[in-house]
Design a protein around this motif. Structure first.
Motif, mmCIF file in Angstrom:
data_model
loop_
_atom_site.group_PDB
_atom_site.id
_atom_site.type_symbol
_atom_site.label_atom_id
_atom_site.label_comp_id
_atom_site.label_asym_id
_atom_site.label_seq_id
_atom_site.Cartn_x
_atom_site.Cartn_y
_atom_site.Cartn_z
ATOM 1 N N THR A 17 0.885 -1.273 -0.050
ATOM 2 C CA THR A 17 0.083 0.112 0.062
ATOM 3 C C THR A 17 0.737 1.193 -0.195
ATOM 4 O O THR A 17 0.391 2.257 -0.488
ATOM 5 N N ASN A 18 2.276 0.995 0.469
ATOM 6 C CA ASN A 18 2.947 2.234 0.461
ATOM 7 C C ASN A 18 4.392 2.047 -0.115
ATOM 8 O O ASN A 18 4.745 0.703 -0.120
ATOM 9 N N ALA A 19 4.937 2.995 -0.914
ATOM 10 C CA ALA A 19 6.064 2.731 -1.526
ATOM 11 C C ALA A 19 7.174 3.696 -1.078
ATOM 12 O O ALA A 19 6.870 4.930 -1.262
ATOM 13 N N ARG A 20 8.319 3.324 -0.653
ATOM 14 C CA ARG A 20 9.269 4.483 0.015
ATOM 15 C C ARG A 20 9.804 5.410 -1.056
ATOM 16 O O ARG A 20 10.315 4.707 -2.163
ATOM 17 N N LEU A 21 9.790 6.681 -0.956
ATOM 18 C CA LEU A 21 10.210 7.596 -2.333
ATOM 19 C C LEU A 21 11.704 7.146 -2.509
ATOM 20 O O LEU A 21 12.143 7.228 -4.021
ATOM 21 N N ASP A 22 12.560 6.863 -1.450
ATOM 22 C CA ASP A 22 13.928 6.577 -1.688
ATOM 23 C C ASP A 22 14.230 5.341 -2.228
ATOM 24 O O ASP A 22 15.346 5.118 -2.516
ATOM 25 N N THR A 23 13.423 4.524 -2.601
ATOM 26 C CA THR A 23 13.504 3.038 -3.060
ATOM 27 C C THR A 23 12.780 2.765 -4.366
ATOM 28 O O THR A 23 12.784 1.493 -4.962
ATOM 29 N N LEU A 24 12.125 3.953 -4.819
ATOM 30 C CA LEU A 24 11.345 3.778 -5.975
ATOM 31 C C LEU A 24 12.072 3.175 -7.134
ATOM 32 O O LEU A 24 11.812 2.530 -8.107
ATOM 33 N N THR A 25 13.347 3.704 -7.605
ATOM 34 C CA THR A 25 14.218 3.021 -8.479
ATOM 35 C C THR A 25 14.996 1.760 -8.290
ATOM 36 O O THR A 25 15.425 1.337 -9.215
ATOM 37 N N SER A 26 14.827 1.483 -7.026
ATOM 38 C CA SER A 26 15.489 0.257 -6.737
ATOM 39 C C SER A 26 14.605 -0.844 -6.500
ATOM 40 O O SER A 26 15.067 -2.337 -6.886
ATOM 41 N N LYS A 27 13.541 -0.675 -6.037
ATOM 42 C CA LYS A 27 12.721 -1.864 -5.542
ATOM 43 C C LYS A 27 11.871 -2.391 -6.982
ATOM 44 O O LYS A 27 11.294 -1.694 -7.470
ATOM 45 N N PRO A 28 12.089 -4.032 -7.122
ATOM 46 C CA PRO A 28 11.567 -4.277 -8.231
ATOM 47 C C PRO A 28 10.025 -4.140 -8.332
ATOM 48 O O PRO A 28 9.480 -4.162 -9.471
ATOM 49 N N THR A 29 9.286 -4.290 -7.035
ATOM 50 C CA THR A 29 7.889 -4.172 -7.516
ATOM 51 C C THR A 29 7.190 -2.864 -8.033
ATOM 52 O O THR A 29 6.159 -2.713 -8.360
ATOM 53 N N TYR A 30 8.172 -1.654 -7.854
ATOM 54 C CA TYR A 30 7.465 -0.374 -8.032
ATOM 55 C C TYR A 30 8.399 0.126 -9.392
ATOM 56 O O TYR A 30 8.007 1.387 -9.759
ATOM 57 N N ARG A 31 9.576 -0.383 -9.557
ATOM 58 C CA ARG A 31 10.645 0.404 -10.335
ATOM 59 C C ARG A 31 10.045 0.733 -11.739
ATOM 60 O O ARG A 31 10.140 1.701 -12.266
ATOM 61 N N SER A 32 9.455 -0.465 -12.360
ATOM 62 C CA SER A 32 9.006 -0.103 -13.860
ATOM 63 C C SER A 32 7.789 0.884 -13.731
ATOM 64 O O SER A 32 8.016 1.625 -14.604
ATOM 65 N N ASP B 28 10.863 14.175 -15.619
ATOM 66 C CA ASP B 28 11.581 12.817 -15.742
ATOM 67 C C ASP B 28 12.077 12.194 -13.979
ATOM 68 O O ASP B 28 11.737 12.780 -13.458
ATOM 69 N N PRO B 29 12.414 11.151 -14.086
ATOM 70 C CA PRO B 29 12.428 10.302 -12.592
ATOM 71 C C PRO B 29 12.947 11.314 -11.573
ATOM 72 O O PRO B 29 12.541 11.258 -10.339
ATOM 73 N N GLN B 30 14.192 11.853 -11.942
ATOM 74 C CA GLN B 30 14.856 12.569 -10.609
ATOM 75 C C GLN B 30 14.225 13.838 -10.470
ATOM 76 O O GLN B 30 14.131 14.279 -9.087
ATOM 77 N N ALA B 31 13.476 14.594 -11.275
ATOM 78 C CA ALA B 31 12.826 15.781 -11.003
ATOM 79 C C ALA B 31 11.650 15.406 -10.376
ATOM 80 O O ALA B 31 11.262 16.048 -9.296
ATOM 81 N N ALA C 187 10.446 16.585 -6.615
ATOM 82 C CA ALA C 187 9.457 17.319 -6.211
ATOM 83 C C ALA C 187 8.486 16.657 -5.157
ATOM 84 O O ALA C 187 7.936 17.275 -4.215
ATOM 85 N N ALA C 188 8.702 15.289 -5.130
ATOM 86 C CA ALA C 188 7.961 14.783 -4.146
ATOM 87 C C ALA C 188 8.686 14.784 -2.632
ATOM 88 O O ALA C 188 7.934 14.860 -1.519
ATOM 89 N N GLN C 189 9.942 14.988 -2.690
ATOM 90 C CA GLN C 189 10.682 15.148 -1.708
ATOM 91 C C GLN C 189 10.406 16.508 -0.850
ATOM 92 O O GLN C 189 10.379 16.631 0.346
ATOM 93 N N ASP C 190 10.629 17.421 -1.831
ATOM 94 C CA ASP C 190 10.556 18.829 -1.300
ATOM 95 C C ASP C 190 9.304 19.679 -1.194
ATOM 96 O O ASP C 190 9.044 20.899 -0.814
ATOM 97 N N SER C 191 8.340 19.187 -1.851
ATOM 98 C CA SER C 191 7.099 20.004 -2.097
ATOM 99 C C SER C 191 6.371 20.384 -0.926
ATOM 100 O O SER C 191 5.989 21.760 -0.816
#
Length: 209
Positions: A75-90, A186-189, A193-197
């Motif tokens: 139900t939750n995905a950590r922002l800091d692991t979105l690009t590394s966790k296979p469940t959410y990465r794609s 793009d992914p980094q932007a 945004a999600a971290q700083d907004s």
């Protein structure tokens, strides 16, 4: 963030959502308690606009079924692991991002350990001005024996300010100026945004009676 949300949108909140995304919403009634696997309202981009759709809360990756994830919480995905966790990465890297509007979310009282037969105590977290909370989300589509299933997870980040006394995570809430970056940047932007907004001072929380 815990696994409980609310979509009791006030008239002002509904007006805000319509102004941001257009006349794409169907208000089917207030829900005081939205739990994992329940439909969770999401807003996604389409050609020329937006689409508001309830999706299963708890992301199911392609090739998997809800049965495969019966004992796994997505139900939750950590922002800091979105690009590394296979469940959410794609889903994240390929742009399957969305906005999850909520009127409030809930966190369990960290100072309270329920005795046998006693209910948990919850903090309800909202905007005191009645405006909607707009959380970053990631969605996925997969084939199951029952047909196509679309599901969503709410992205979380470290809490702002004194909310850290309630929980060590919170939804990655977005101000309206950052919605486009999360959805189409793009992914980094999008991560930035999600971290700083979300600034400190815009949330109010109190124990649910």
């Amino acid at each position: 963030m815990c696994n409980r949300a609310e979509d009791r949108f006030s008239t002002r909140a509904q007006q805000d959502l319509q102004q941001l995304f257009g006349p794409v919403f169907t208000w089917e009634g207030d829900r005081e308690r939205i739990n994992p696997t329940d439909p969770l309202l999401t807003v996604r981009t389409t050609e020329g606009g937006y689409q508001a759709t309830p999706l299963r809360w708890g992301l199911i990756p392609p090739g998997k079924t809800p049965e495969d994830y019966k004992r796994v919480t997505t139900t939750n995905a950590r922002l800091d692991t979105l690009t590394s966790k296979p469940t959410y990465r794609s889903a994240f890297l390929e742009g399957r991002r969305c906005i999850v509007p909520m009127s409030a979310f809930f966190e369990p009282d960290p100072s309270h350990t329920p005795r046998k037969g006693e209910r948990k105590r919850w903090y309800r977290v909202e905007r005191p001005d009645g405006r909607p909370l707009l959380a970053a989300g990631v969605w996925e589509r997969t084939e199951t024996p029952a047909g196509v299933l679309e599901s969503v997870t709410v992205v979380t980040r470290a809490p702002v300010g004194e909310l850290a006394t309630v929980h060590d995570r919170m939804p990655a809430l977005l101000l309206s100026k950052d919605l486009h970056t999360w959805l189409d940047g793009d992914p980094q932007a999008a991560i930035q945004a999600a971290q700083d907004s979300w600034p400190d001072g815009l949330l109010h929380w109190a124990l649910v009676p």
